[in-house]
Design an enzyme around this catalytic site. Structure first.
Site, PDB file in Angstrom:
ATOM      1  N   HIS A   1       0.819  -1.225   0.000  1.00  0.00           N
ATOM      2  CA  HIS A   1       0.000   0.000   0.000  1.00  0.00           C
ATOM      3  C   HIS A   1       0.849   1.268   0.000  1.00  0.00           C
ATOM      4  O   HIS A   1       0.365   2.336  -0.344  1.00  0.00           O
ATOM      5  CB  HIS A   1      -1.022  -0.015   1.148  1.00  0.00           C
ATOM      6  CG  HIS A   1      -0.447   0.303   2.488  1.00  0.00           C
ATOM      7  ND1 HIS A   1      -0.070  -0.653   3.400  1.00  0.00           N
ATOM      8  CD2 HIS A   1      -0.174   1.492   3.072  1.00  0.00           C
ATOM      9  CE1 HIS A   1       0.393  -0.068   4.486  1.00  0.00           C
ATOM     10  NE2 HIS A   1       0.349   1.229   4.314  1.00  0.00           N
TER      11      HIS A   1
ATOM     12  N   ASP B   1      -0.373  -7.544   1.378  1.00  0.00           N
ATOM     13  CA  ASP B   1       0.177  -6.179   1.376  1.00  0.00           C
ATOM     14  C   ASP B   1       1.712  -6.220   1.370  1.00  0.00           C
ATOM     15  O   ASP B   1       2.363  -5.837   2.337  1.00  0.00           O
ATOM     16  CB  ASP B   1      -0.351  -5.449   2.625  1.00  0.00           C
ATOM     17  CG  ASP B   1      -0.074  -3.967   2.601  1.00  0.00           C
ATOM     18  OD1 ASP B   1       0.352  -3.449   1.561  1.00  0.00           O
ATOM     19  OD2 ASP B   1      -0.283  -3.323   3.654  1.00  0.00           O
TER      20      ASP B   1
ATOM     21  N   SER C   1       4.538   1.933   8.233  1.00  0.00           N
ATOM     22  CA  SER C   1       4.147   0.861   7.319  1.00  0.00           C
ATOM     23  C   SER C   1       5.365   0.354   6.565  1.00  0.00           C
ATOM     24  O   SER C   1       6.241   1.135   6.205  1.00  0.00           O
ATOM     25  CB  SER C   1       3.140   1.379   6.292  1.00  0.00           C
ATOM     26  OG  SER C   1       1.907   1.575   6.891  1.00  0.00           O
ATOM     27  N   GLY C   2       5.370  -0.925   6.300  1.00  0.00           N
ATOM     28  CA  GLY C   2       6.480  -1.514   5.558  1.00  0.00           C
ATOM     29  C   GLY C   2       7.646  -1.898   6.438  1.00  0.00           C
ATOM     30  O   GLY C   2       8.547  -2.606   6.009  1.00  0.00           O
TER      31      GLY C   2
END
Ligand SMILES: *[C@@H]1O[C@H](CO)[C@@H](O)[C@H](O)[C@H]1NC(C)=O
Ligand SMILES: *[C@@H]1O[C@H](CO)[C@@H](O)[C@H](O)[C@H]1NC(C)=O
Length: 318
Positions: free
Chosen positions: A93, A142, A240-241
């Protein structure tokens, strides 16, 4: 790595290419040094939101993925995790609406976003591979892989994490210390953090996390909930990530169990962070890593030219 012995390195590289498929059958011992922190010889007793500043070199696989902004320079968008010399795993994302690899860069070996020390490395992105089944509405699958160009050289500040093998003995259970790290917001409506933060998290059973009191059915078997059930410890926007890294005492290494994916708010009670559970994606990741290695091949002079040399060496050997 074997820079002083080009012959051996070349031979190894060619053999790896030839035996690429068989090698994908999960080696028991990680094929290279991974999951180790040269500057910190043991896990800290220490215990983002609810975290603390990470010591220098604590998370040498942590990468800041940044996008070039018009007028400004680069802005930190997401975290990423170094898994080999030229591959960074992150969340799919992060790439939505920003698929052009040339607008991105990766910064490795970094502690402070605004004060780049002399140990950092910046890399261009040669390609971005998003998991073909990524669904942005549900955050399923994701995952994305960034290919760095050129590859990085490992140092005390830059190291790859271990990918979870099919089996680990003893298994990583809920007594394992798992930590999150990132430069994301330090409060739900706060600013991103200049300094890399870390926090220890609990793995929360899916049954609990998926219950109607919590995420009410949004959690799939390919996700892990981690944080604190009572709130207060979590990843947040900008994290995120990034890695959910768990320490395996008997191998003295860190394994990547998850990639920070989503959450309802940040650090709210009953809404821990949700991470992509990496183990179901081992095959996809390994095959993508082999592809990116093969793609990187023609660019490296060592691989193409001395084929004849190898033949000569082999001829002598037999
Ligand atoms: C976690 O540890 C507790 C206490 O030892 C145990 O009862 C529970 O079954 C464990 N859960 C998992 C998922 O291993
Ligand atoms: C979470 O709940 C939903 C709806 O009940 C269910 O479809 C899903 O399989 C559950 N997730 C897990 C990991 O069991």
């Amino acid at each position: 790595m074997a820079a002083g012995r080009p012959g051996a390195a070349l031979l190894l590289q060619l053999l790896l290419q030839a035996g690429a498929v068989s090698r994908a059958a999960a080696p028991r011992v990680p094929p290279e040094a991974c999951g180790q922190r040269p500057l910190l010889d043991s896990i800290l007793g220490s215990r983002i939101v609810g975290g603390q500043n990470a010591p220098i070199g604590a998370w040498p696989w942590s990468v800041s993925l940044q996008v070039h902004q018009t007028g400004k320079q680069f802005a930190h968008i997401c975290g990423g995790v170094l898994v080999n010399e030229n591959s960074v795993l992150t969340a799919a994302h992060c790439v939505t609406g920003r698929k052009d690899p040339h607008s991105w860069r990766a910064v490795l070996g970094m502690h402070n976003l605004w004060e780049h020390g002399k140990h950092i490395e910046k890399r261009n992105i040669a390609s971005i591979t998003v998991h073909p089944e990524f669904k942005k509405e549900t955050f399923e699958n994701d995952l994305a892989l960034f290919e760095l160009h050129p590859a990085v050289r490992y140092s005390d500040y830059i190291q790859p994490i271990c990918l979870p093998p099919a089996q680990l003995h003893p298994p990583l259970d809920n007594h394992t210390e798992c930590l999150i790290s990132g430069w994301g917001r330090t409060a739900e409506k706060g600013k991103i953090s200049a300094v890399l933060k870390e926090a220890q998290v609990e793995i929360i059973p899916t049954r609990v996390c998926n219950s109607s009191a919590a995420y009410g059915g949004l959690v799939t078997p390919n996700m892990i909930c981690a944080g604190s059930w009572s709130g207060g410890i979590d990843t947040c926007q900008g994290d995120s990530g990034g890695p959910l890294a768990c320490y395996h005492p008997s191998t003295n290494r860190y394994y990547l169990l998850g990639i920070a994916s989503f959450g309802f708010g940040c650090a709210r009670p009953k809404f821990p962070g949700i991470y992509v559970r990496l183990s179901p994606y081992r095959r996809w990741i390994e095959s993508e890593l082999l592809l990116s290695k093969a793609a990187a091949g023609p660019r490296s002079v060592t691989l193409t030219i001395p084929l004849t040399v190898l033949c000569a060496v082999l001829a002598q050997a037999f």
